[in-house]
Design an enzyme around this catalytic site. Structure first.
Site, PDB file in Angstrom:
ATOM      1  N   LYS A   1      42.307  22.597  82.736  1.00 25.90           N
ATOM      2  CA  LYS A   1      42.004  21.471  83.614  1.00 25.90           C
ATOM      3  C   LYS A   1      41.791  21.956  85.044  1.00 25.90           C
ATOM      4  O   LYS A   1      42.492  22.871  85.516  1.00 25.90           O
ATOM      5  CB  LYS A   1      43.136  20.450  83.552  1.00 25.90           C
ATOM      6  CG  LYS A   1      42.879  19.148  84.295  1.00 25.90           C
ATOM      7  CD  LYS A   1      44.014  18.170  84.029  1.00 25.90           C
ATOM      8  CE  LYS A   1      43.906  16.894  84.818  1.00 25.90           C
ATOM      9  NZ  LYS A   1      45.013  15.951  84.521  1.00 25.90           N
TER      10      LYS A   1
ATOM     11  N   SER B   1      43.472  11.717  83.532  1.00 27.41           N
ATOM     12  CA  SER B   1      42.521  12.515  84.293  1.00 27.41           C
ATOM     13  C   SER B   1      42.118  13.825  83.618  1.00 27.41           C
ATOM     14  O   SER B   1      41.413  14.627  84.214  1.00 27.41           O
ATOM     15  CB  SER B   1      43.135  12.830  85.665  1.00 27.41           C
ATOM     16  OG  SER B   1      44.377  13.513  85.510  1.00 27.41           O
TER      17      SER B   1
ATOM     18  N   SER C   1      48.036  11.379  81.766  1.00 30.75           N
ATOM     19  CA  SER C   1      46.744  12.070  81.795  1.00 30.75           C
ATOM     20  C   SER C   1      46.516  13.055  80.665  1.00 30.75           C
ATOM     21  O   SER C   1      45.392  13.545  80.502  1.00 30.75           O
ATOM     22  CB  SER C   1      46.564  12.786  83.139  1.00 30.75           C
ATOM     23  OG  SER C   1      46.376  11.851  84.169  1.00 30.75           O
TER      24      SER C   1
END
Length: 437
Positions: free
Chosen positions: A79, A154, A178
């Site tokens: 990420k 996210s 997330s």
């Protein structure tokens, strides 16, 4: 291809070990998948250039019987709020996208030490504080099951890559759901460890206090256990039936009927595995936390703006506004919010006599990819976190949670989560193994 049509990481590594396949060939397959799928999904915000040569070196090590570690040659995505040497840690921000760190954050370093090859960075909303995946720097990420819809956020870039075959596994963060919600939207397995389980260090400034933890995103339960063992070895636990509190709804919060149908099926699945599942309400008043949730992110962004003004200068206007609101708050306001967080952590101590709590990962099915949130669920108007009502309290409480696939509605995946007490990650992974058997 998506989900179970793809081999999991353990299968790939078994092939490396036996010599039936090799990391270079698998890497070439992943690079071809990126060329095919990334133009429509936009999962990557940055790509590493040396992955094929790294895979060739891994092939030679496996052939010689000297792999770096249990993940040698495995293609993974990280990420874009986690620091990885040689790649920008852009966090969706144009200023950060121009900086290239020369070190790995601790969890990334552990994956690399085990031999994993970082393909690139997974797109995220700016500062990873929203439940979809899009930003002005890199654009919007789509869901592999329907690119017009969101994969959630996210960690949307990571899950889109893993679910579509562009990466074999991923490393993500969960500060308010997330990992869990995006895994639910893409048919994947994810683990949000409890606070302190996976070491941090050498990363970006924290925006959400200690709520955000680092965990794996995978295609199978056994992959989840393997990656977690690299990030932080867990003690073995004895298998046994759990007493589970099943909470389908929160007060005054709508949930999509299809998700509730999958919830009922999941309860029966857990019962068939020998677990005791009791339905009931969540024995918590979440209003005090919900009242201060937004101010915590505002204060975090205000701190970021003071620490690195160039980053906030490049940010989207809505995040500048959040930082300005946070700057207007006082230390007393922050202390008042922390007092509510600490009260919540005391209230969940012992999980009211249960071993785990079962809840959906999200209250809404995926919505159009470019929109930050759905404004209606089951005919009822909701706000920005209406879809996310089931997850944030788990982060504030510091508890570990497992996200797992739980069926489909109109062809789209639905996810559920099991939340356990502090230090119970191994128990959750054991249940994951049972569910995936």
């Amino acid at each position: 291809m998506t989900g179970h049509a793809l081999p999991d990481a353990c299968a790939l590594l078994d092939g490396f070990r036996s010599g039936s396949t090799d990391p270079a060939r698998i890497m070439a397959d992943h690079l071809a998948a990126i060329e095919t799928h990334n133009p429509s999904l936009n999962a990557f915000s940055a790509r590493a250039e040396d992955v094929l040569s790294r895979a060739e070196a891994a092939r030679d090590r496996w052939a010689a019987g000297t792999p770096l570690g249990p993940l040698d040659g495995l293609p993974v995505i990280v990420k874009d709020n986690l620091v990885a040497a040689g790649l920008p840690t852009a966090w969706g921000n144009a200023a950060l996208a121009r900086r290239v760190p020369d070190h790995d954050e601790v969890p990334v370093a552990r994956l690399r030490q085990a031999g994993a090859i970082v393909l690139g960075k997974g797109n995220t909303p700016e500062f990873a504080v929203e439940g979809y995946t899009g930003n002005a720097t890199f654009g919007v990420t789509g869901n592999p099951f329907d690119p017009a819809l969101t994969p959630g956020g996210s960690s949307g870039g990571v899950v889109a890559a893993v679910a579509s075959g562009m990466a074999a596994a991923g490393l993500a963060t969960d500060g308010g759901g997330s990992i869990r919600r995006p895994c639910g939207y893409t048919g994947l397995w994810g683990l949000k460890p409890g606070i302190g389980t996976v070491a941090r260090g050498g990363g970006l400034p924290q925006v959400l206090l200690d709520f955000e933890t680092v965990g794996p995103v995978c295609r199978s339960a056994r992959d989840l256990a393997l990656l977690q063992s690299v990030l932080f070895p867990l003690p073995a636990v004895a298998s046994g039936p759990l007493r589970i509190l099943a909470v389908a709804r929160l007060p005054d919060a709508p949930c999509d009927p299809g998700i509730l149908g999958c919830f009922s099926e999941t309860m029966e699945r857990l019962r068939s595995l020998g677990h005791v599942v009791e339905t009931g309400d969540l024995p918590l008043d979440l209003d005090p936390l919900n009242e201060v949730w937004g101010s915590i992110a505002d204060i975090g962004l205000a701190h970021l703006a003071r620490r690195d003004p160039a980053v906030m200068e490049a940010a989207a206007d809505k995040y500048k506004a959040m930082a300005q609101r946070g700057a207007a708050l006082t230390a007393v306001d922050l202390f008042a919010a922390l007092t509510r967080v600490y009260a919540l952590r005391e209230a969940v101590r012992g999980l009211w006599g249960f071993d785990a709590v079962l809840m959906p990962t999200a209250a809404a099915m995926p919505w159009p990819a470019g929109e930050a949130f759905p404004d209606r669920i089951d005919g009822q108007t909701v706000g920005p976190r209406g879809h996310a009502v089931y997850t944030g309290w788990v982060n504030a409480a510091g508890l570990p949670a497992l996200a797992f696939p739980a069926g489909r509605v109109a062809g789209l995946p639905v996810g559920m989560q099991l939340i356990a007490g502090p230090g119970a990650e191994a128990r959750l992974l054991d249940v994951a193994r049972q569910l995936d058997a």
